[in-house]
Design an enzyme around this catalytic site. Sequence first.
Site, PDB file in Angstrom:
ATOM      1  N   ALA A 124      -1.702   2.294   5.388  1.00 26.96           N
ATOM      2  CA  ALA A 124      -1.076   3.535   5.528  1.00 26.96           C
ATOM      3  C   ALA A 124      -2.178   5.067   5.362  1.00 26.96           C
ATOM      4  CB  ALA A 124      -0.100   3.208   5.095  1.00 26.96           C
ATOM      5  N   CYS A 125      -1.069   6.030   4.838  1.00 31.95           N
ATOM      6  CA  CYS A 125      -1.721   7.419   4.778  1.00 31.95           C
ATOM      7  C   CYS A 125      -1.719   8.101   5.838  1.00 31.95           C
ATOM      8  CB  CYS A 125      -2.664   7.567   3.567  1.00 31.95           C
ATOM      9  SG  CYS A 125      -2.800   6.955   2.177  1.00 31.95           S
ATOM     10  N   GLY A 126      -1.458   9.275   5.950  1.00 33.77           N
ATOM     11  CA  GLY A 126      -1.991  10.002   7.005  1.00 33.77           C
ATOM     12  C   GLY A 126      -2.744  11.379   6.298  1.00 33.77           C
TER      13      GLY A 126
ATOM     14  N   ARG B  40       4.192   7.129   7.395  1.00 32.09           N
ATOM     15  CA  ARG B  40       2.415   6.763   7.037  1.00 32.09           C
ATOM     16  C   ARG B  40       2.911   7.323   5.397  1.00 32.09           C
ATOM     17  NH1 ARG B  40      -0.785   6.039  11.279  1.00 32.09           N
ATOM     18  NH2 ARG B  40      -3.039   5.252   9.484  1.00 32.09           N
TER      19      ARG B  40
END
Length: 377
Positions: free
Chosen positions: A19-21, A48
């Site tokens: 994830a992470c954006g 995210r």
Amino acid sequence: MSYDLPRLTPDKDFKVPSACGVSGIMNTSGKRFSGSVIVESMALMRERGNGLGAGYAAYGIYPELKDLYCFHMLYDSDLDKKNAEEYIKDHYEIIESEPIPTRKNPHIKEVHILWRYFLKPKFIPEDMSEEDFVVSTVMFINEKINGAFVMSSGKNMGVFKGVGFPEDIADFYRIDEYKGYIWTAHNRFPTNTVGWWGGAHPFGILDWTVVHNGEISSYGINRRFLEAYGYKCTLMTDTEVVAYLVDLFMRRFGYSPQLTAKILAAPLWKDIDLMPEEERKLYTALRMNYGGALLNGPFAIIVANNNMMMGLNDRIKLRPLVAATKDDFLYIASEESAIRVVCPEPDEVWAPKAGDPVVGVLKSARKTQVVLEGENG
């Protein structure tokens, strides 16, 4: 260096390693625009993250004080603030000192003391550049002064971050009230480290900032490589090494963004073996001399400073990264939708190739006619 542990939020039950954006928007003409634009881009990628970290880096936000270093500070207590200020006063003339403006947000918990200082160095040692002196200040505060942390330390820019979702962090820091010509942002889904205010992205040193989606499995090697050059990693997350590596190669060594990218995301040996002789010699030398700076693991990063913004994937492209242009704007994000929500009809959209940087440079800072570089993957 130690920090007050109660502010740390365990994230072991929320591990999602992909994830992470990230998002970045740059106007290459230097025209400033509202921070609300980058907030809208990040809000579309809310899923995210998991609320354990978000933040923004903004450039051009302090035009009246653009020649002064601006330290954005985070403190655990008034005593920690007092201790840090004593050290700062010994080495800098404090031109302005004030709280970082915030507004109450019901979703932002465990708020720390957030302060900003506009500074002018008092005395620079003969064997040290002004920039290296500021770096040494940041290293000392983060490592030696308990409960004090430097979020950013550049000129005419600042980092705003904390534990929360991007929209809430933006509301808390009043991001909509700032105007800048480069904005980068991050929505965090911590994987291997705890979610805490200092561990949120962006990470910065001087005017360099980095936002990152992925996992730097080479963190230990990278950390030891950096320690040989005086950098201290104290913030309990792998992304910290990326900020220091770009400062080392692009500022101290004077390497171009393109060459730096080929150090951080070096070609595989099998690909180097197939290169023409001169190119093969170059990349072999880079691998041999800077092997400790190679970033292993899946990553997509956006790097920025006062003059440029760069997007870069790992050499196999195990994390998403999309770029687009529209007139004088460069957009880089984890998802095309995060670009189109603020720029519905871009002139060009592409997925950068693995290991090949997308680089946007301010027109006022470029040395050639090239304002944007990057290949469509």
